[in-house]
Design an enzyme around this catalytic site. Structure first.
Site, mmCIF file in Angstrom:
data_model
loop_
_atom_site.group_PDB
_atom_site.id
_atom_site.type_symbol
_atom_site.label_atom_id
_atom_site.label_comp_id
_atom_site.label_asym_id
_atom_site.label_seq_id
_atom_site.Cartn_x
_atom_site.Cartn_y
_atom_site.Cartn_z
ATOM 1 N N GLU A 82 0.915 -1.126 0.000
ATOM 2 C CA GLU A 82 0.111 0.096 0.187
ATOM 3 C C GLU A 82 0.737 1.212 -0.116
ATOM 4 O O GLU A 82 1.609 1.334 0.702
ATOM 5 C CB GLU A 82 -0.896 -0.106 1.137
ATOM 6 C CG GLU A 82 -1.720 1.161 1.222
ATOM 7 C CD GLU A 82 -3.071 1.130 2.224
ATOM 8 O OE1 GLU A 82 -3.629 2.078 2.335
ATOM 9 O OE2 GLU A 82 -3.529 -0.143 2.574
ATOM 10 N N LYS A 255 -8.342 0.929 10.588
ATOM 11 C CA LYS A 255 -7.569 0.188 9.536
ATOM 12 C C LYS A 255 -6.328 0.891 9.096
ATOM 13 O O LYS A 255 -5.233 0.345 9.135
ATOM 14 C CB LYS A 255 -8.568 0.156 8.274
ATOM 15 C CG LYS A 255 -7.854 -0.388 6.968
ATOM 16 C CD LYS A 255 -7.241 0.380 6.116
ATOM 17 C CE LYS A 255 -6.700 -0.119 4.894
ATOM 18 N NZ LYS A 255 -5.918 0.505 3.998
ATOM 19 N N ASP A 271 1.438 -13.604 12.593
ATOM 20 C CA ASP A 271 0.198 -13.731 11.875
ATOM 21 C C ASP A 271 -0.700 -12.495 11.823
ATOM 22 O O ASP A 271 -1.195 -11.998 12.789
ATOM 23 C CB ASP A 271 -0.445 -14.895 12.801
ATOM 24 C CG ASP A 271 -1.850 -15.097 12.427
ATOM 25 O OD1 ASP A 271 -2.550 -14.695 11.438
ATOM 26 O OD2 ASP A 271 -2.314 -16.500 12.795
ATOM 27 N N HIS A 372 -1.404 10.277 -1.368
ATOM 28 C CA HIS A 372 -1.749 8.925 -1.768
ATOM 29 C C HIS A 372 -1.474 9.090 -3.574
ATOM 30 O O HIS A 372 -0.890 8.303 -4.052
ATOM 31 C CB HIS A 372 -3.156 8.543 -1.574
ATOM 32 C CG HIS A 372 -3.195 7.739 -0.452
ATOM 33 N ND1 HIS A 372 -2.643 6.484 -0.263
ATOM 34 C CD2 HIS A 372 -3.869 7.831 0.804
ATOM 35 C CE1 HIS A 372 -2.841 5.857 0.981
ATOM 36 N NE2 HIS A 372 -3.526 6.879 1.476
#
Length: 416
Positions: A82, A255, A271, A372
């Site tokens: 990302e 998130k 994990d 972004h």
């Protein structure tokens, strides 16, 4: 393809599996060959880590800079595809260096193993019977892993809960430098027959809980108003308050935190799914009136500076599983100078906090898209077929036009 039923697919070699996919018309010979080559030196390891392997997916591995955690500087290995995640950590960490970076505290690394007991007519009676065996339960658990006990871990407590029609036994186990799933699952399995005898019921599920709320890590940092601007301080606090009142915003807020944490987890062979599950389950207790809310909080100091803090479960390890088996994970730990799971957990919490700060700073200012879009434009240029110096040139022209789309990238590439 007419059927997904392929008898014996698991017993084929990787090359034979790829050949099967070619025969089914799902891949060309060239595509199958590329998948085979992309696996590279990790092909054999991939076979032992997963099933029906045909290749391996490479995720960019980068290093976040500028972070200070508990007065010690650390370069953070992060694996993520990302855009802007590593840059956000580096920038957020740099912005709080003047105030000492991030300070942390961590609980002992205790995991919970759950044993479900069904078919009980008198739940309170069965509960008391199990609780009376606490010492015996401790001895049985510790006997399952004497090495863990020698390292300072082992059984730490017993909780017995009436949960609807079931009795649920919680074994609290200090797993030291392991994530702990294998250790606690083994103990739960070993204890199951005894619990049936003591309670008079039937054991159902026996497995760890990924809501590792006995293994919390907390991190805190201060960003000076003169560094980020008084208006930005107010904007970040307002953004936090939005998340505290609205679960739709809180989900996106969290998130962003996990963007950073999961990237470190992936880099170190931990994990990511367990961490995500635990974080979001824990977040379900953090909002207004006990609903889903943000994992981090922000406020203003007496001097007018911004403070931020985070608290969340951090079930990570540096021994066992892919962490020990994967050579890249070992190199990532070496870069970070990690020799204890406790240190890794603290660094990851710090990463989550500074990542979140950077996202909120952008949202409270120019908006998230500005940062972004530069990286997104480069990605689109690559998808359109740009190579080398063309990538930056096509990306820059899309940004100048304010049209950052794949079709625009292809048109610009055709013009050149």
């Amino acid at each position: 393809m007419t059927s997904s039923r392929i008898a014996g697919f698991h017993s084929l070699s990787r090359a034979e599996r790829l050949a099967q996919l070619v025969a089914l018309g799902l891949l060309s010979e060239a595509e199958a060959g590329a998948l085979g080559q992309e696996a590279g030196p990790l092909a054999e390891l991939a076979e032992s880590l997963s099933e029906n392997v045909i290749g391996a997916v490479a995720v960019p591995l980068g290093v976040a800079t500028n972070l200070t955690v508990d007065s010690a500087d650390v370069l953070v290995a992060m694996a993520t595809e990302e855009s802007s995640v590593i840059a956000a950590v580096s920038n957020g960490a740099r912005a709080c260096r003047a105030t000492g970076g991030v300070s942390t505290e961590a609980d002992d690394p205790c995991m919970i193993a759950q044993v479900q007991i069904t078919g009980l007519a008198e739940l309170p009676t069965a509960k008391a019977a199990v609780e009376a065996r606490a010492q015996e339960i401790a001895e049985l658990c510790n006997a399952c892993d004497p090495m863990l006990v020698r390292l300072g871990g082992g059984f730490r407590g017993l909780e017995v809960r009436i949960c609807g029609p079931f009795l649920v036994v919680h074994l609290i186990i200090d797993v030291r430098d392991a994530m702990g799933a294998n250790a606690v699952n083994t103990m739960a399995e070993a204890l199951a027959p005894k619990l049936e005898g003591w309670s008079g019921g039937k054991v159902g599920l026996r497995i760890l809980s990924n809501l590792a709320d006995r293994r919390l890590v907390r991190a805190r940092a201060v960003w000076r108003a003169e560094e980020i601007g008084a208006e930005r301080v107010r904007g970040i606090v307002s953004a936090y308050e939005f998340a505290a009142h609205d679960p739709y915003r809180a989900a996106t807020h969290n998130k962003g935190i996990m963007n950073g944490i999961s990237a470190v987890a992936l880099a170190t062979g931990n994990d990511t799914r367990a961490l995500e599950a635990g974080a979001h389950a824990f977040a379900a207790t953090k909002g207004q009136a006990g609903g889903y809310g943000p994992l981090s909080r922000y406020g203003v100091t007496a001097e007018g500076d911004l403070w931020g803090e985070i608290e969340l479960p951090m079930a990570v390890g540096i021994v066992g599983g892919a962490t020990r088996a994967h050579p890249t994970a070992q190199k990532a730990l070496k870069i970070m100078q990690i020799t204890r799971a406790d240190r890794l957990a603290r660094v990851m919490a710090a990463v989550g906090l500074v990542q979140n700060f950077s996202a909120l700073r952008a949202l409270a200012g120019e908006g998230i898209q500005r940062g972004h879009m530069g990286l997104h434009a480069r990605n689109l240029a690559i998808v359109a077929g740009a190579k080398g110096a063309e990538i930056e040139r096509i990306a820059r022209r899309m940004i100048e036009r304010g049209q950052i789309r794949e079709d625009v990238a292809r048109a610009l590439l055709a013009e050149s």
